[in-house]
Design an enzyme around this catalytic site. Sequence first.
Site, mmCIF file in Angstrom:
data_model
loop_
_atom_site.group_PDB
_atom_site.id
_atom_site.type_symbol
_atom_site.label_atom_id
_atom_site.label_comp_id
_atom_site.label_asym_id
_atom_site.label_seq_id
_atom_site.Cartn_x
_atom_site.Cartn_y
_atom_site.Cartn_z
ATOM 1 N N HIS A 12 53.331 24.398 9.490
ATOM 2 C CA HIS A 12 53.891 23.187 10.122
ATOM 3 C C HIS A 12 54.720 23.467 11.361
ATOM 4 C CE1 HIS A 12 57.412 24.599 7.897
ATOM 5 N NE2 HIS A 12 58.152 23.764 8.596
ATOM 6 N N ARG A 13 55.077 24.713 11.607
ATOM 7 C CA ARG A 13 55.872 25.033 12.795
ATOM 8 C C ARG A 13 55.012 25.399 14.004
ATOM 9 N NH1 ARG A 13 61.018 28.827 10.943
ATOM 10 N NH2 ARG A 13 62.361 27.122 10.170
ATOM 11 N N LEU A 15 51.591 25.182 16.704
ATOM 12 C CA LEU A 15 51.082 24.188 17.649
ATOM 13 C C LEU A 15 50.355 23.057 16.918
ATOM 14 C CD1 LEU A 15 50.415 23.327 20.612
ATOM 15 C CD2 LEU A 15 48.401 24.794 20.447
ATOM 16 N N VAL A 16 49.388 23.406 16.065
ATOM 17 C CA VAL A 16 48.596 22.394 15.367
ATOM 18 C C VAL A 16 49.369 21.779 14.211
ATOM 19 C CG1 VAL A 16 46.492 21.994 14.034
ATOM 20 C CG2 VAL A 16 46.435 23.496 16.029
ATOM 21 N N GLY A 17 50.011 22.606 13.415
ATOM 22 C CA GLY A 17 50.736 22.097 12.254
ATOM 23 C C GLY A 17 51.823 21.101 12.614
ATOM 24 N N SER A 108 38.245 27.796 14.669
ATOM 25 C CA SER A 108 38.408 28.094 16.083
ATOM 26 C C SER A 108 37.030 28.157 16.725
ATOM 27 C CB SER A 108 39.132 29.431 16.265
ATOM 28 O OG SER A 108 39.001 29.905 17.586
ATOM 29 N N SER A 109 36.965 27.800 17.991
ATOM 30 C CA SER A 109 35.676 27.817 18.686
ATOM 31 C C SER A 109 35.120 29.228 18.845
ATOM 32 C CB SER A 109 35.810 27.161 20.066
ATOM 33 O OG SER A 109 36.813 27.798 20.836
ATOM 34 N N CYS A 110 35.949 30.251 18.602
ATOM 35 C CA CYS A 110 35.452 31.627 18.727
ATOM 36 C C CYS A 110 34.506 31.996 17.594
ATOM 37 C CB CYS A 110 36.604 32.620 18.795
ATOM 38 S SG CYS A 110 37.491 32.840 17.240
ATOM 39 N N TYR A 137 39.040 38.091 14.101
ATOM 40 C CA TYR A 137 39.587 36.752 13.892
ATOM 41 C C TYR A 137 38.471 35.756 13.620
ATOM 42 C CZ TYR A 137 42.043 32.364 14.972
ATOM 43 O OH TYR A 137 42.571 31.091 14.916
ATOM 44 N N LYS A 141 37.670 33.358 10.246
ATOM 45 C CA LYS A 141 37.504 31.907 10.294
ATOM 46 C C LYS A 141 36.142 31.483 9.729
ATOM 47 C CE LYS A 141 41.423 30.469 11.891
ATOM 48 N NZ LYS A 141 42.273 29.561 11.067
ATOM 49 N N HIS A 180 47.541 32.071 24.272
ATOM 50 C CA HIS A 180 46.211 31.761 24.785
ATOM 51 C C HIS A 180 46.295 31.455 26.280
ATOM 52 C CE1 HIS A 180 45.411 31.067 20.420
ATOM 53 N NE2 HIS A 180 44.302 31.691 20.750
ATOM 54 N N ARG A 250 36.032 26.593 30.305
ATOM 55 C CA ARG A 250 36.685 26.301 29.034
ATOM 56 C C ARG A 250 37.011 24.817 28.959
ATOM 57 N NH1 ARG A 250 34.881 30.503 28.392
ATOM 58 N NH2 ARG A 250 35.821 32.462 27.662
#
Length: 303
Positions: A12-13, A15-17, A108-110, A137, A141, A180, A250
């Site tokens: 939750h801390r 970017l997304v959370g 992730s898109s990777c 990574y 995922k 990133h 990108r």
Amino acid sequence: MKKTDKIYVAGHRGLVGSALVRKLRTEGYPNIVTQTHRELDLTRQDRVETFFKDEKPEYVFLAAAKVGGIWGNNMYPAQFIYENIAIQTNIIHASYLYEAEKLLFLGSSCIYPKLCPQPIKEEFLLSGYLESTNEPYAVAKIAGIKMCQSYNRQYKTRYISVMPNNLYGPNDNFNLETSHVLPALIRKFHLAKLVAAGDWQGLQKDEAAHGAIPDDVKISMGLNPVTNQPANPALNQPHVMLWGTGSPRREFLHVDDLADACLFLMNHYDESELVNIGWGKDQTIRELAKTISDIVGYEGSIK
């Protein structure tokens, strides 16, 4: 989801959370459970299962992960594959054991092949070789996606997976060793502007807030890595160094738009097939750099 349901946001801390928590609260979901890393180490299976046994969350947003840019993925491949597999495995399995209603896993898109056709479609997963710099990574995922699909198949769970493109927004990471591309460029142009103005106090404040400036960045900006002062004051004309040619394209999405999509999918989507989330338009890294340079007000060169 009902407004009274207990919702666990892992990570939750980040970017997304943090965007998910903002969105949930804005939409009137007050029963949100969060735990910091100090309170709950998600790589520890016993602790994760104890947490789920005690809290019994009904819905789970799995946004916790060890993330980083090219530099971080190259330097710490073992940590990236181990920690991410451990975190997602523990949460997904605990969600099953303690009967969470539904889980949303963020990838992730990777995960897609290095030479993936454009635009990227969900069915392109595992159709080619991965980009070597972030392969550990990406493999982690992909394992998370397949774990969700496998649990759905064997245990009839409702676990969905979403793949966002490059993200930006509040609570982003500006550490040049782990960030990133977009936050890294913002910080590089900001630093170069400070150097051009001779604002050494500003440089100190920046390092205190966002982490040490790597030596190669200092050198590219004409600074002595030890003193943080101009290596040659007569030639105090810093430049910003970009990796590569600037030609790769990108797609970028504000993290609040991702949170909006995730909440929609949690409420309306129950299929095992992963879902790409993006904006639909892309740009070159060179174009992005020029935009950031103009906004920051940096007037030096870009190499």
